[in-house]
Write a protein that holds these residues in place. Structure first.
Motif, PDB file in Angstrom:
ATOM      1  N   PHE A  95       0.861  -1.188   0.000  1.00  0.00           N
ATOM      2  CA  PHE A  95       0.000   0.000   0.000  1.00  0.00           C
ATOM      3  C   PHE A  95       0.896   1.236   0.000  1.00  0.00           C
ATOM      4  O   PHE A  95       1.800   1.361   0.844  1.00  0.00           O
ATOM      5  CB  PHE A  95      -0.920   0.020   1.219  1.00  0.00           C
ATOM      6  N   ILE A  96       0.661   2.152  -0.965  1.00  0.00           N
ATOM      7  CA  ILE A  96       1.398   3.411  -1.062  1.00  0.00           C
ATOM      8  C   ILE A  96       0.442   4.503  -0.660  1.00  0.00           C
ATOM      9  O   ILE A  96      -0.634   4.654  -1.258  1.00  0.00           O
ATOM     10  CB  ILE A  96       1.909   3.663  -2.487  1.00  0.00           C
ATOM     11  N   ASP A  97       0.825   5.261   0.409  1.00  0.00           N
ATOM     12  CA  ASP A  97      -0.079   6.319   0.841  1.00  0.00           C
ATOM     13  C   ASP A  97      -0.017   7.509  -0.105  1.00  0.00           C
ATOM     14  O   ASP A  97       0.772   7.519  -1.070  1.00  0.00           O
ATOM     15  CB  ASP A  97       0.224   6.734   2.287  1.00  0.00           C
ATOM     16  N   ALA A  98      -0.831   8.498   0.151  1.00  0.00           N
ATOM     17  CA  ALA A  98      -0.935   9.640  -0.763  1.00  0.00           C
ATOM     18  C   ALA A  98       0.344  10.452  -0.817  1.00  0.00           C
ATOM     19  O   ALA A  98       0.534  11.257  -1.742  1.00  0.00           O
ATOM     20  CB  ALA A  98      -2.098  10.530  -0.331  1.00  0.00           C
ATOM     21  N   GLN A  99       1.271  10.272   0.180  1.00  0.00           N
ATOM     22  CA  GLN A  99       2.532  10.998   0.160  1.00  0.00           C
ATOM     23  C   GLN A  99       3.642  10.204  -0.524  1.00  0.00           C
ATOM     24  O   GLN A  99       4.778  10.645  -0.580  1.00  0.00           O
ATOM     25  CB  GLN A  99       2.977  11.345   1.596  1.00  0.00           C
ATOM     26  N   GLY A 100       3.326   9.011  -1.023  1.00  0.00           N
ATOM     27  CA  GLY A 100       4.301   8.222  -1.744  1.00  0.00           C
ATOM     28  C   GLY A 100       5.092   7.265  -0.885  1.00  0.00           C
ATOM     29  O   GLY A 100       6.088   6.696  -1.363  1.00  0.00           O
ATOM     30  N   GLN A 101       4.670   7.017   0.338  1.00  0.00           N
ATOM     31  CA  GLN A 101       5.391   6.116   1.228  1.00  0.00           C
ATOM     32  C   GLN A 101       4.709   4.751   1.227  1.00  0.00           C
ATOM     33  O   GLN A 101       3.502   4.637   1.447  1.00  0.00           O
ATOM     34  CB  GLN A 101       5.432   6.676   2.649  1.00  0.00           C
TER      35      GLN A 101
ATOM     36  N   GLU B 168       7.889   9.911 -10.995  1.00  0.00           N
ATOM     37  CA  GLU B 168       6.995  10.609 -11.939  1.00  0.00           C
ATOM     38  C   GLU B 168       5.734   9.798 -12.187  1.00  0.00           C
ATOM     39  O   GLU B 168       4.636  10.361 -12.343  1.00  0.00           O
ATOM     40  CB  GLU B 168       7.722  10.858 -13.261  1.00  0.00           C
ATOM     41  N   ASP B 169       5.878   8.445 -12.208  1.00  0.00           N
ATOM     42  CA  ASP B 169       4.698   7.603 -12.418  1.00  0.00           C
ATOM     43  C   ASP B 169       3.717   7.764 -11.268  1.00  0.00           C
ATOM     44  O   ASP B 169       2.494   7.810 -11.465  1.00  0.00           O
ATOM     45  CB  ASP B 169       5.108   6.138 -12.558  1.00  0.00           C
ATOM     46  N   PHE B 170       4.252   7.852 -10.025  1.00  0.00           N
ATOM     47  CA  PHE B 170       3.370   8.028  -8.870  1.00  0.00           C
ATOM     48  C   PHE B 170       2.681   9.391  -8.926  1.00  0.00           C
ATOM     49  O   PHE B 170       1.488   9.504  -8.626  1.00  0.00           O
ATOM     50  CB  PHE B 170       4.176   7.885  -7.571  1.00  0.00           C
ATOM     51  N   ALA B 171       3.434  10.428  -9.302  1.00  0.00           N
ATOM     52  CA  ALA B 171       2.831  11.762  -9.401  1.00  0.00           C
ATOM     53  C   ALA B 171       1.704  11.771 -10.431  1.00  0.00           C
ATOM     54  O   ALA B 171       0.646  12.381 -10.220  1.00  0.00           O
ATOM     55  CB  ALA B 171       3.895  12.787  -9.766  1.00  0.00           C
ATOM     56  N   ALA B 172       1.903  11.087 -11.560  1.00  0.00           N
ATOM     57  CA  ALA B 172       0.853  11.009 -12.576  1.00  0.00           C
ATOM     58  C   ALA B 172      -0.348  10.236 -12.074  1.00  0.00           C
ATOM     59  O   ALA B 172      -1.502  10.581 -12.356  1.00  0.00           O
ATOM     60  CB  ALA B 172       1.408  10.365 -13.840  1.00  0.00           C
TER      61      ALA B 172
ATOM     62  N   SER C 162      -0.081  -2.385 -15.290  1.00  0.00           N
ATOM     63  CA  SER C 162       1.198  -1.952 -15.863  1.00  0.00           C
ATOM     64  C   SER C 162       2.198  -3.084 -15.748  1.00  0.00           C
ATOM     65  O   SER C 162       1.980  -4.069 -15.022  1.00  0.00           O
ATOM     66  CB  SER C 162       1.717  -0.695 -15.151  1.00  0.00           C
ATOM     67  N   PHE C 163       3.283  -2.967 -16.501  1.00  0.00           N
ATOM     68  CA  PHE C 163       4.317  -4.002 -16.527  1.00  0.00           C
ATOM     69  C   PHE C 163       5.649  -3.377 -16.133  1.00  0.00           C
ATOM     70  O   PHE C 163       5.976  -2.276 -16.573  1.00  0.00           O
ATOM     71  CB  PHE C 163       4.416  -4.612 -17.929  1.00  0.00           C
TER      72      PHE C 163
END
Length: 556
Positions: A89-95, A111-115, A125-126
C-alpha cells in the motif's frame, strides 16, 4: 440487351458485396474471438487480481495506523493466494510502509506516482524488474478512498513466470502470430518470450487509434516494417485490452473474384453486343457515310453498294441514296450543259456587239475623211472614240473565261493602252502614272464604269497641260479598294497660269449619267498638290457597286 443485363448484373454484384461484407464481419469476429481465447487464463488471473485488490483496499484501510500489522496481513494474503508475488500500500505521500515483504519504499519522487495521484484510476502496468522482487512483474494498481479523500494505492504484482504457466498454447493455424495484453496507455503487459516480439506490434499512432476504437480488426505496418493484420478487444473497460498480430496470409479467407465475376460477365456481354452492333450495323453505316461524304465533296464516282450480308434496312437506305445521287448527277449535267450553252451564247452576243461597234467606228472613219468642217470632225472624232471604247469593253467580255468574275483593272488597262495609242500623235512628252489594284466588279457594273473611265480618260488627255514651263503634261490614274469601297481617280495637270475654269460639257454629263447607273459617288474639280495644279475626277463605288463578297484584291 446490355440495358436488360445491367439490372441483373447490378443485383448479382450487390448480392456478392452483401455476402462479402457478411463474410468479412464473420471473419473479423472470428479473429477477435480467437485472439481473446489466447489470453483466457491470463485475463482471468488479472480480473481476479483486480477483485482481490478491491477487497483488500477496504481491509488495508483499517490497518494503516499499524504498519507492522498491515504488512503481516498482506504477507499472509500473498502466501495463501499462491498466484501473487507481492502486495503493498502506497499512501498519498508516496510512502509504502504496509508491504508484504521487504523494507518500506519511498515513491514520493517517482513521476509515475505523481501522474497516478493526478488522475487516480484502477490500472494495469508491466515492470521488467519489480522494485521489491527484482523480477518481471505485472502490477495491478487500485486507488483507495475514505469518502472522497484519496488515501493511496493498493498494488498487487503477478510474476511473469506465473503468466507463462497459465498461458494458452497457441494453434499456429487458428491463433494470431503473437498476442499481447495491453493497458489503456498502449503498454504491453505480457507476450511470448521471443527476442523480436516487439516487431509484431503496430506503430504507436495506430496503437492509440485501436485502443480508442476498443474493438476491431485493422491492417497496418508493424514496428518491424511488415504489413500485418491486428485484432483488438477490450477485456476490462478502459483498463485492459488484448491485441493479436496476424500474418497477412491468415487474413485471406474470402475471394474478391466472386465480387468481380458478375461485373466481368456484364462487361463481356457489353463487348459482345458492341461487336455485334459494329459488325452488323456500324461498319455499313460508315460505308454509307463515306460514300455520302465523297459525293458532298464533289466526287461523282458511282456508289459502291453494300454487301449482301448487310441488313435489309441498310441496303434499302443505300439503294435510296444511290438513286438520289444518280438523279443529282443527271440534274447537274443538265444544268452544266445549259450554263455552258448560255455562256457560249452570251459570248457570241458580246462578240457580235463588238463587231458591230467596230463596223460603226469604221463607217465614222470613212465619214471623217469626207468632212472638211473642223467642228464636225471634232464631234465625229469624239463619237468614234466612245464607240471604240465600247467595242473594247465587249471584246474583253468576250475573252473572259468567267463572266461572273470580271477584273475591272484589266478593262481599264486595255482602254488606257488603246486611248494612249490614239493620243500619241496629239500629246507629245506626256507623263503617265498608274496605280491599279485588281478589283472584281459584277457584269452589270463593269460596262458603265468602263465607259465612265474612257470618258474621263479622253477628257483628261484633251485638257492635259504642262503645270510649269519645264515640266511635261501629267496624267495620273489610280484604282483601288479599301474597307469595302472601290475608288477610281483620273487626274490631269493644268497650267498654273490658267485663270479660266476647266469645263467638260457633254463628257461631264455622260460621266454623271454613268455614275448614277452604278450608284456611285462622282465628283470632279481642281486640285493642287506636290504635282502642281490639276483637275481630278473621282468615282467611289460602295458595297452595292461591288460583287457580293466585296472587293476582291489579288496578289499583283
Amino acid at each position: 440487351m446490355t440495358l436488360a443485363l445491367a439490372p441483373l448484373g447490378s443485383i448479382a454484384i450487390y448480392s456478392e458485396i452483401e455476402n462479402w461484407y457478411t463474410q468479412k464481419e464473420a471473419f473479423e469476429t472470428g479473429l477477435i474471438t480467437r485472439t481473446i481465447e489466447t489470453v483466457t487464463g491470463q485475463r482471468a488471473l488479472l480480473e481476479s487480481a483486480m477483485l482481490s485488490a478491491d477487497t483488500l483496499s477496504h481491509l488495508v484501510a483499517d490497518r494503516l495506523e499499524n504498519a507492522t500489522a498491515c504488512s503481516a496481513f498482506l504477507e499472509n494474503f500473498i502466501d495463501e493466494s499462491g498466484f501473487y508475488a507481492f502486495a503493498g500500500f502506497i499512501d498519498a505521500q508516496g510512502q509504502m510502509a504496509c508491504i508484504s515483504e521487504g523494507d518500506p519504499v519511498d515513491f514520493s519522487q517517482s513521476e509515475d506516482f505523481a501522474a497516478a495521484v493526478a488522475t487516480p484510476r484502477a490500472s494495469f502496468s508491466f515492470q521488467p524488474a519489480g522494485v521489491i522482487t527484482g523480477r518481471p512483474v505485472v502490477l495491478i494498481n487500485r486507488p483507495v478512498y475514505e469518502g472522497d479523500t484519496l488515501l493511496g494505492f493498493l498494488s498487487i504484482s503477478i510474476s511473469r513466470r506465473t503468466f507463462d504457466m497459465i498461458a494458452t498454447t497457441p494453434d499456429s493455424e487458428t491463433s494470431p502470430r503473437v498476442s499481447f495484453l495491453v493497458n489503456h496507455r498502449g503498454q504491453t503487459l505480457t507476450s511470448v518470450d521471443k527476442p523480436d516480439v516487439d516487431d509484431f506490434l503496430p506503430q504507436p499512432a495506430m496503437m492509440n487509434d485501436m485502443i480508442s476504437a476498443r474493438q476491431g480488426v485493422f491492417s497496418s505496418t508493424s514496428l518491424g516494417g511488415e504489413e500485418r493484420l491486428f485484432s483488438i478487444a477490450e477485456l476490462v473497460p478502459g483498463q485492459l485490452y488484448v491485441l493479436g498480430s496476424w500474418n497477412v496470409d491468415q487474413s485471406r479467407s474470402f475471394n474478391l473474384w466472386r465480387i468481380g465475376f458478375p461485373f466481368l460477365m456484364w462487361l463481356a456481354s457489353v463487348a459482345v453486343v458492341m461487336f455485334a452492333v459494329h459488325y452488323m450495323v456500324v461498319r455499313h453505316l460508315r460505308h454509307i457515310n463515306t460514300q455520302l461524304r465523297r459525293f458532298a465533296l464533289g466526287n461523282r464516282a458511282e456508289f459502291q453498294r453494300l454487301p449482301d450480308e448487310a441488313p435489309n434496312e441498310l441496303r434499302e437506305i443505300d439503294s435510296t441514296f444511290t438513286k438520289m445521287a444518280r438523279l443529282i448527277r443527271r440534274d447537274e449535267v443538265e444544268r452544266e450543259d445549259a450554263l455552258r450553252e448560255k455562256t457560249v451564247l452570251l459570248k457570241e452576243v458580246h462578240h457580235r456587239v463588238k463587231n458591230n461597234l467596230q463596223l460603226i467606228a469604221s463607217i465614222l472613219n470613212l465619214q471623217l475623211r469626207r468632212l472638211t468642217d473642223p467642228e464636225a470632225r471634232t464631234i465625229l472624232h469624239g463619237v468614234q472614240a466612245r464607240v471604240r471604247s465600247l467595242a473594247s469593253i465587249h471584246r474583253r467580255l468576250y475573252e473572259q473565261d468567267r463572266i461572273s468574275n470580271t477584273n475591272a483593272t484589266e478593262f481599264f488597262e486595255t482602254i488606257l493602252r488603246e486611248t494612249l495609242t490614239l493620243a500619241q500623235s496629239k500629246q507629245s512628252g506626256l507623263r503617265v502614272e498608274t496605280e491599279f489594284e485588281p478589283v472584281i466588279l459584277p457584269p452589270d457594273k463593269i460596262i458603265p464604269t468602263a465607259l465612265l473611265f474612257a470618258e474621263a480618260l479622253t477628257n483628261a488627255l484633251k485638257h492635259a497641260k504642262p503645270p510649269r514651263a519645264d515640266a511635261p503634261p501629267l496624267l495620273k490614274i489610280s484604282f483601288s479598294a479599301r474597307d469595302g469601297q472601290a475608288e477610281l481617280r483620273v487626274r490631269n495637270s493644268i497650267s498654273d497660269t490658267a485663270n479660266e475654269a476647266v469645263t467638260y460639257g457633254l463628257g461631264q454629263e455622260l460621266m454623271t449619267a454613268f455614275a448614277l447607273q452604278v450608284h456611285g459617288e462622282f465628283e470632279s474639280g481642281a486640285v493642287h498638290d506636290d504635282d502642281g495644279a490639276g483637275w481630278e475626277m473621282r468615282l467611289r463605288l460602295g458595297d452595292s457597286g461591288l460583287n457580293e463578297n466585296g472587293p476582291e484584291v489579288e496578289n499583283a
